[in-house]
Design an enzyme around this catalytic site. Structure first.
Site, PDB file in Angstrom:
ATOM      1  CG  HIS A  22      43.815  50.915  61.243  1.00 52.75           C
ATOM      2  ND1 HIS A  22      43.275  50.127  60.509  1.00 52.75           N
ATOM      3  CD2 HIS A  22      44.138  50.234  62.461  1.00 52.75           C
ATOM      4  CE1 HIS A  22      43.012  48.945  61.255  1.00 52.75           C
ATOM      5  NE2 HIS A  22      43.395  49.095  62.047  1.00 52.75           N
ATOM      6  NE  ARG A  48      47.642  48.204  63.357  1.00 52.60           N
ATOM      7  CZ  ARG A  48      46.733  47.466  63.761  1.00 52.60           C
ATOM      8  NH1 ARG A  48      46.378  46.471  62.932  1.00 52.60           N
ATOM      9  NH2 ARG A  48      45.882  48.238  64.712  1.00 52.60           N
ATOM     10  CG  ASP A 214      42.382  41.482  65.766  1.00 51.05           C
ATOM     11  OD1 ASP A 214      43.150  41.441  64.664  1.00 51.05           O
ATOM     12  OD2 ASP A 214      41.321  41.809  65.484  1.00 51.05           O
ATOM     13  CD  GLU A 240      39.248  39.242  65.282  1.00 53.41           C
ATOM     14  OE1 GLU A 240      38.537  39.109  66.364  1.00 53.41           O
ATOM     15  OE2 GLU A 240      39.213  40.226  64.711  1.00 53.41           O
ATOM     16  CD  GLU A 268      39.710  42.521  60.840  1.00 53.09           C
ATOM     17  OE1 GLU A 268      39.376  42.041  62.029  1.00 53.09           O
ATOM     18  OE2 GLU A 268      39.995  43.742  60.856  1.00 53.09           O
ATOM     19  CG  ASP A 291      34.077  46.786  58.509  1.00 57.90           C
ATOM     20  OD1 ASP A 291      34.746  46.927  59.316  1.00 57.90           O
ATOM     21  OD2 ASP A 291      33.316  47.334  57.900  1.00 57.90           O
ATOM     22  CG  HIS A 318      36.282  44.374  61.867  1.00 55.30           C
ATOM     23  ND1 HIS A 318      36.549  45.447  60.716  1.00 55.30           N
ATOM     24  CD2 HIS A 318      37.198  44.466  62.802  1.00 55.30           C
ATOM     25  CE1 HIS A 318      37.341  46.178  61.316  1.00 55.30           C
ATOM     26  NE2 HIS A 318      38.038  45.614  62.567  1.00 55.30           N
ATOM     27  CD  GLU A 338      35.627  44.439  66.692  1.00 54.06           C
ATOM     28  OE1 GLU A 338      35.248  43.837  65.715  1.00 54.06           O
ATOM     29  OE2 GLU A 338      36.701  44.730  67.334  1.00 54.06           O
TER      30      GLU A 338
END
Ligand SMILES: C[C@H](O)[C@H](O)CC(=O)C(=O)O
Ligand SMILES: [Mg+2]
Length: 394
Positions: A22, A48, A214, A240, A268, A291, A318, A338
């Site tokens: 991110h 975010r 998601d 999700e 996740e 994850d 994840h 993924e």
């Protein structure tokens, strides 16, 4: 064969994408009005990063053996996780045999339990655990997937996460998962916009291509149920992480509420065998999505996966890049993987943890041959051009 003992554990921080995926620049699809639990505050709705999603950055853990061999791993956790690794966890590794990963994991977990259990501390433990598996693979000159029992199929197949499932289809992926853009605070109008976006993408990709949403913990059971019902005719394959990861009761209700055939997925932001036991025993979902860098590492994932198998559930990790690839190829109940599209568009396939790793394999035509993993350890190197910072020592 006696392997050299562990000499030294070091923790570094790195900024700019990579394991903290991110932590991207402006204009990236991953930070464009995505619904989150903070979307109820209009000032945090558009980005975010505005509420600090990228505040931690990447943690790099290095474990050096007495013969100079270095194993490493990256995960999210940055400076606070580096502190935990250097000041607390390192003591359980230095002077020990790298084969003792069970005892090391147990000591890392139970010595931090009074302030750990989930989140940052488990990210730090995961980083150490993955670096240990990388070291083991390098010392034995074998890929980690060999150490986990070997491949159960000769290639991985992937769905892609990003804003452009239409591109994902062109690239050969089996499906596309989009971020949901509007949360409950945007009302009926937001819900209609979500449905319109799904309808638009369905018209672009055709009937048979998997489309998923998601929801990044942004919804409540009522909204998620209404969304799922409205999306059913558009062939939404799964919904999700619709609600808070702490709301096991809500997930159980949502799983009962969604239209027949639609899957509920989550996990996740869940950690350890105990967290996943809640999801499985309460029948919260159809697929769990640990994850690998956040759930406790590979040592813990093996336990989580066995538990899921016994409950008849799939494990589709994840993100997690190579840490996921080496695991998924070894498990029957992980039939696909993924791939997070980290190109800003995303209109190109770039390595998931770009630019922090060198040699990180990418799917070609939505697939990856097991031979792409045939290098010692997790098969990647740290990019020497990325500035690493070691904030603490011990
Ligand atoms: C797109 C999602 O909001 C998130 O950034 C990634 C994720 O949850 C996933 O890949 O799954
Ligand atoms: Mg997700």
């Amino acid at each position: 064969m006696t392997l050299p003992k562990i000499k030294h554990v070091r923790a570094f921080t790195v900024r700019g994408g990579g394991a903290d995926y991110h932590d991207q620049g402006e204009g990236h699809w991953i930070d464009n009005h995505i619904a989150t639990p903070m979307s109820k505050y209009p000032e945090y709705r558009q980005s975010r990063q505005s509420f600090g999603i990228n505040v931690l950055g990447t943690l790099v853990v290095e474990i050096e053996a007495e013969d100079g061999t270095v194993g490493f791993a990256v995960t999210t956790g940055g400076e606070p996780a580096a502190y935990i690794v250097e000041k607390h966890l390192a003591r359980f590794l230095e002077g020990r045999a790298p084969t003792d990963y069970e005892k090391i994991w147990d000591q890392m977990y139970f010595s931090t339990q009074y302030y750990g259990r989930k989140g940052l501390v488990i990210n730090a433990i995961s980083g150490v655990d993955l670096a240990l598996w990388d070291l083991l693979g390098k010392l034995r000159q074998e890929p980690v997937y060999h150490l986990l029992g070997g491949a159960v199929r000769d290639e991985l197949i992937f769905y892609a996460t990003g804003a452009r499932p239409d591109k994902a289809k062109e690239f050969g992926f089996i499906g596309g998962k989009m971020a949901l853009h509007h949360g409950p605070a945007e009302g009926v109008e937001g819900l209609s916009k979500n449905i319109a976006e799904l309808a638009d993408m369905r018209s672009k990709v055709g009937e048979d291509f998997w489309l998923m949403w998601d929801c990044w913990m942004a919804l409540d059971v009522d909204y998620a149920t209404r969304l799922a019902i409205a999306a059913h005719d558009l062939g939404l394959k799964w919904i999700e992480e619709a609600i808070s990861p702490d709301d096991y009761w809500g997930y159980a209700a949502l799983k009962r509420n969604v239209p027949k055939g639609m899957l509920v997925t989550t996990g996740e932001h869940e950690a350890t065998r105990w967290g996943f036991r809640m999801l499985l025993e309460m029948d919260c979902c159809d697929i769990i999505q640990p994850d690998v860098g956040w759930c406790g590492g590979v040592t813990e994932l093996l336990k989580i996966s066995a538990l899921a198998d016994a409950h008849g559930k799939m494990v589709v990790p994840h993100g997690s890049s190579v840490y996921s690839y080496h695991f998924v190829i070894t498990r029957h109940n992980s039939p696909f993987a993924e791939f997070l599209m980290m190109h800003p568009g995303p209109t190109e396939v770039v390595p998931m943890f770009h630019p922090q790793l060198l040699g990180e394999p990418v799917p070609e035509n939505g697939r990856m041959k097991v031979t792409a993993l045939d290098k010692p350890g997790f098969g990647v190197d740290l990019n020497p051009d990325i500035a690493m910072h070691r904030p603490y020592t011990h």
